[in-house]
Scaffold this active site. Sequence first.
Site, PDB file in Angstrom:
ATOM      1  N   GLU A 131       0.836  -1.201   0.000  1.00 29.98           N
ATOM      2  CA  GLU A 131       0.000   0.000   0.000  1.00 29.98           C
ATOM      3  C   GLU A 131       0.874   1.255   0.000  1.00 29.98           C
ATOM      4  O   GLU A 131       0.508   2.282  -0.569  1.00 29.98           O
ATOM      5  CB  GLU A 131      -0.941  -0.006   1.211  1.00 29.98           C
ATOM      6  CG  GLU A 131      -2.170   0.859   1.033  1.00 29.98           C
ATOM      7  CD  GLU A 131      -3.217   0.614   2.116  1.00 29.98           C
ATOM      8  OE1 GLU A 131      -2.899   0.767   3.303  1.00 29.98           O
ATOM      9  OE2 GLU A 131      -4.370   0.285   1.777  1.00 29.98           O
TER      10      GLU A 131
ATOM     11  N   LYS B  70     -13.974   1.124  -3.515  1.00 29.12           N
ATOM     12  CA  LYS B  70     -15.039   1.527  -2.595  1.00 29.12           C
ATOM     13  C   LYS B  70     -16.153   2.252  -3.338  1.00 29.12           C
ATOM     14  O   LYS B  70     -17.336   2.047  -3.075  1.00 29.12           O
ATOM     15  CB  LYS B  70     -14.485   2.458  -1.515  1.00 29.12           C
ATOM     16  CG  LYS B  70     -13.588   1.797  -0.498  1.00 29.12           C
ATOM     17  CD  LYS B  70     -13.270   2.784   0.628  1.00 29.12           C
ATOM     18  CE  LYS B  70     -12.060   2.337   1.425  1.00 29.12           C
ATOM     19  NZ  LYS B  70     -11.626   3.337   2.401  1.00 29.12           N
TER      20      LYS B  70
ATOM     21  N   HIS C  78       8.427 -26.598   1.661  1.00 27.81           N
ATOM     22  CA  HIS C  78       7.670 -27.729   1.128  1.00 27.81           C
ATOM     23  C   HIS C  78       6.489 -27.246   0.302  1.00 27.81           C
ATOM     24  O   HIS C  78       5.609 -28.035  -0.032  1.00 27.81           O
ATOM     25  CB  HIS C  78       7.187 -28.618   2.266  1.00 27.81           C
ATOM     26  CG  HIS C  78       8.315 -29.258   3.009  1.00 27.81           C
ATOM     27  ND1 HIS C  78       8.703 -30.562   2.804  1.00 27.81           N
ATOM     28  CD2 HIS C  78       9.172 -28.762   3.930  1.00 27.81           C
ATOM     29  CE1 HIS C  78       9.734 -30.844   3.572  1.00 27.81           C
ATOM     30  NE2 HIS C  78      10.036 -29.772   4.280  1.00 27.81           N
TER      31      HIS C  78
END
Lengths: 523, 523
Positions: free
Chosen positions: A316, A449, A345
Site C-alpha cells: 500500500e 469503494k 515444502h
Amino acid sequence: MSWEKYSRLLFYDEGTGLAVDPSQAAWPEGLLRPDRAETRHAWQEMMNLEKGAIANPSEQRMVGHYWLRAPELAPTAALTAEIRETLSRIDKFAAAVHSGAVRGGRGAPFRRVVVVGIGGSSLGPRFVSRALGTGADKMRLYFVDNTDPDGMDRVWAAVKPELAETLTVVISKSGGTVETRNGMEEARLFYEAAGLDFARHAVRITQRGSKLDAAAADWLEFFPMWDWVGGRTSVFSAVGLLPLTLQGIDAAALLRGAAAVDALTRRPAPAENPALLTALVWQALTGGRGGTQMVILPYKDRLDLLAQYAQQLVMESLGKEKDRDGRVVHQGLAVFGNKGSSDQHSYVQQLLAGPDNFFALLIEVLRDREGESPVVGENSTSGDYLQAFLLGTRRALRARGRNSITVTLPAADAPSVGGLIALLERAVGYYASLVNVNAYDQPAVEMGKKSAGEIIALKNDVLAALNRQPERSFTAAALAEAVGRPEETETVFQLLRRLAANGRVEGIGRGLSGEFRAAGGSL
Amino acid sequence: MSWEKYSRLLFYDEGTGLAVDPSQAAWPEGLLRPDRAETRHAWQEMMNLEKGAIANPSEQRMVGHYWLRAPELAPTAALTAEIRETLSRIDKFAAAVHSGAVRGGRGAPFRRVVVVGIGGSSLGPRFVSRALGTGADKMRLYFVDNTDPDGMDRVWAAVKPELAETLTVVISKSGGTVETRNGMEEARLFYEAAGLDFARHAVRITQRGSKLDAAAADWLEFFPMWDWVGGRTSVFSAVGLLPLTLQGIDAAALLRGAAAVDALTRRPAPAENPALLTALVWQALTGGRGGTQMVILPYKDRLDLLAQYAQQLVMESLGKEKDRDGRVVHQGLAVFGNKGSSDQHSYVQQLLAGPDNFFALLIEVLRDREGESPVVGENSTSGDYLQAFLLGTRRALRARGRNSITVTLPAADAPSVGGLIALLERAVGYYASLVNVNAYDQPAVEMGKKSAGEIIALKNDVLAALNRQPERSFTAAALAEAVGRPEETETVFQLLRRLAANGRVEGIGRGLSGEFRAAGGSL
C-alpha cells in the site's frame, strides 16, 4: 561463503541484538557509501518527516508514527503530551479491566476481547497478538476483520458462552469504513439478542468527532486515532496497544524495541543504519522499478502473520501509479510468504527453478524455545534443523543466483518484534524516498469503494422496483431496464443470483437464463 | 459490462452450481475453439493421465489423484479395491474413535487430533478443516507443520490438559521428511513425559514399508500413501480424509463435489470444461511464460487458507527450470492472497496502481450464512456489502486494465469446496500441458534439503571438536580450521551464534567478533 565479506557487510547492533546480512544479495560496489546524493536525500527526508514536515502532500498532513515510540520527538509539546496521556490511559483501562474494576453489563469481569477493524486496524494487532501470545495471556483476542456474515457468526459463536465477559473494541479512524460499521452493527445486535447492553461492553478507537465517536458516546471508553498516523503504521497507537495490552502483552517492551531500532535508523551512514541499508539493497534488487516480489520467510511459527502484515505496509505504501513528480511509474513490491521451513515444502521449488523475479527476506530467530530441547536425530535438536533449513535455503538460493537478505533477531519477544516492525516501517519509508513515491497515501483504494457504493445503490434500486411489483416474474434484462440501467444487466443478474441463493428472490431458470421471480413477502 | 458477452462466455453447471466467468480478462478471439491443436493435445494428455500413463517421467510413476474420487477409473481392479478399502477403513476408524470404541492409553475417548505433517501433508487438510469446521465438530484439529521448537510447544501446551484424550496422526509419505520426524519424536517425548504410551495415541499415514511404517508397527492404525499420489494433490487420500473425517467433516460430500467437477473437466470443448477454460485463460494472461502473479481472493472468511493451499499446488507444479523437452524456460506462476474484502484494505492499492504483472482469481460464494441477516445500513446486509466489494473490485480492476477471473460457488460447503479443489488441480494440470512442463515432480526441492543436511553435519563436526577441548576459548575461524573447513567460517559463526543464544556455548565478544567459549559440561 566468504567470512571476510560476510563479516564486513553484516550490520549488527549489540544493544538490540539485531543483525541484517546483505551479503547474499548482488548489489553494486559503492551502494553503501554515505556520500551518495540520493542516500543523503532520503536520509534528510526521513529527518524532516520526524520533525513534522508535511510528508503526505496529497492529504496535507504530517506523518508521525515514529513519535508513538518516542513522544519527546513530536513537533509540539501538546502532541507529546497527548501521546503520553493516551499510553497512560491504555494502561489504566487495561489494568481496570484485568482487576475487574471495569466489568460487563451483568457484573462479570471481562475475559475475552473481540476486535472489530479491518486493514491497518487489524493486521498489526493480529500479527503481534499471535507473535507474542502465551498460554498465560490475561485475555484472549478475536478479530472481526471483514463484512462476511458467516465469518462474523463464527467469531460470535466462539465467544457466545462467555458473551457477558466479552469486551468489544471497534476501530475505525474515520468511523466510515463500511466493513467495520457492519461488524459493529452485527456485534450490537448480537449483544442485544443476548439481553446485554452493548454500550457497557464496547470501546471505540477513532478520531475525535468521527461518525463512530458521535454514535458511541455512551460506550465504556474512547481512545484516539490521529490524522498523523496512517492505518498501516498504527500498531503502536491505541489501535494496537489497547488490544495487545488487554491481552497481557508488554506494550512498553514493544515500544522500547521499536524506539531502539528507530534510533539506529537515524544514522546517516547506510552501513550503520539497518533500515537505510535494507532499502538501498532493495533498490538494487528491484532496479528501483515495480514488478519484483519480496518473499518474507520467518523461520518461527509465531511470526507466521508477518508477511500478511508486511503486505499492507509495503504494497500500500509503494504500489503507486505516479511518482512525486507526477510521472507514471507503476511502482510496487509484491509481498508474500508464511513461514520457514514449512514454505520450503510449498513453493521453494519455484523460487529455485522458476522466474528470477523476486528476492527473499529471511528472518532468523536465535532463541529456540523456553527450556531445553531434546535430541531428535543425528545428535541434533528440532531447532538445529530449523536453522539448518534456513541456512540451507539461503545457500541454495545463492547457488541458483537468487538474492536474499537475512535479518536475525535474538528472540521472538516483545522488544525484537517491536524492533522488526520499526525496521520494516523505516525501510519502506527510505525506499519510497529513494524511488520518489509518496509512501503515505493510497489514492487507488477509493476506486473499489466507489464502485461498491454504486453497486449497493443499484441493488437498492432493483429491490425497490421488485417491491413495486412483487408478484411478477422478470428477467435480469427487464429489471435493469425498469431501473433505467439497461447497461447494468450483468450486474443486475449477479445481484439477483445471490439474492436468490439467500431466499430473497427466486431463481426460476437456474443458471444463465437470468430469469427470476420475486419471493413472497417483503424484500 | 456487456450482458451479451458476459452471458455468452460464462461457464455454468447446473448440477454443481459452479460458475467460471472469464469475461473480465483480455484474451484473444478463438482461444476457446475446441479444435486448436494445443488444446486437443492438453485434453488428450489429461485423458491419458487418467488412464494410468506415466505422467511423471522424472520419477517414472503414474499420477492418479483423480482416481481417489472416482475409484472406478483406476487402471487396475486392485487399485480400485485399495482406494475403496482405504475409504472404508477411514470411516470405520473414525466411527470407532467417535463412539469411544478406540480410546487412549488411560481409557479416555479421544476428543482432539494433532496432525504432524508438512507441505502437502498439512496444507490441504488445514485449508479444508478451516473451510468446513463448525461449532458442532466432533473433534478439534491442531497442526504441527514445522520443526520450530517453540511452535511445537504452543500446540502441545494447548492440548496438554486433555492429552489423554488426544490422538496424534503422523503423515509422511517416505517417512524420511525431517520436520515430520522431529515433530513425531517431540510428540512421543511429550506423551511419555505425561506417563502416556505414545503408540496407543498414534496413527501413521505413510507408504507401506517406509521408515515410518517400520518404526510405528505397534501404533493404533496404519493408512496408506501411494506412490501415484503426489503430496500436493493428496488431500483426498487418507492424508486429508482421515483428519477431516475425525473432525466430523462429510468426506463423502467432499469427494462427490470433486468427482462432479472432475466429470465436467473431461469435456473436450473448453467452453464446457471449466478447468480447460481456466487454464487457457491463464495461458493467455501469462503469455505462457513464467513471471506473472495470480492473486487469489476468496470473499469468504472460511476460505482464507485457499491461497496458501494453492501456493503449493500451483507454484510447486509449475515452477520449473526446464520444460519437458529439456529447454530452459523458468516457468512459474506466483500465488498469494488471503480474503476479500479484507485484502482490499491491504494491497489492492498496488493491484490498481502498481505494476500490471498479475491477474486476480476472485472467488464468490453465493450463500451468505446460516439463517437470516439483519440490515446494517443503506437497506443492506453485511452480505450485500461483501458482494458489492467483490463486484466493485472486479470493476475497478477492469477500469484499470487489470485482468480477473471470477469463480462462483453456491455455498462454502463440502461439495463446493471439493469441487473448487478439483477445479484448481485440473486447471494446473491442463496449464502444465499447455506450457509443456512436468507438473508432477519437484526436483529443486532437494537442493535446500541437501544443503541443510550438510549444515547439520558441519554443526556435528563443530560440536565434536568442542567436546574434544571443552575448556578453550576459540574463534569461529579457528574452529572452522579445526574441523578442516576453513571455507565454512561464516556458517560456523552462524551456528555458534545460535548455539550461544541457546546456552550451548558462550558468546564472548558479542556480535561480529566471532569469539566464543565452550559452555560448561557436555554439549
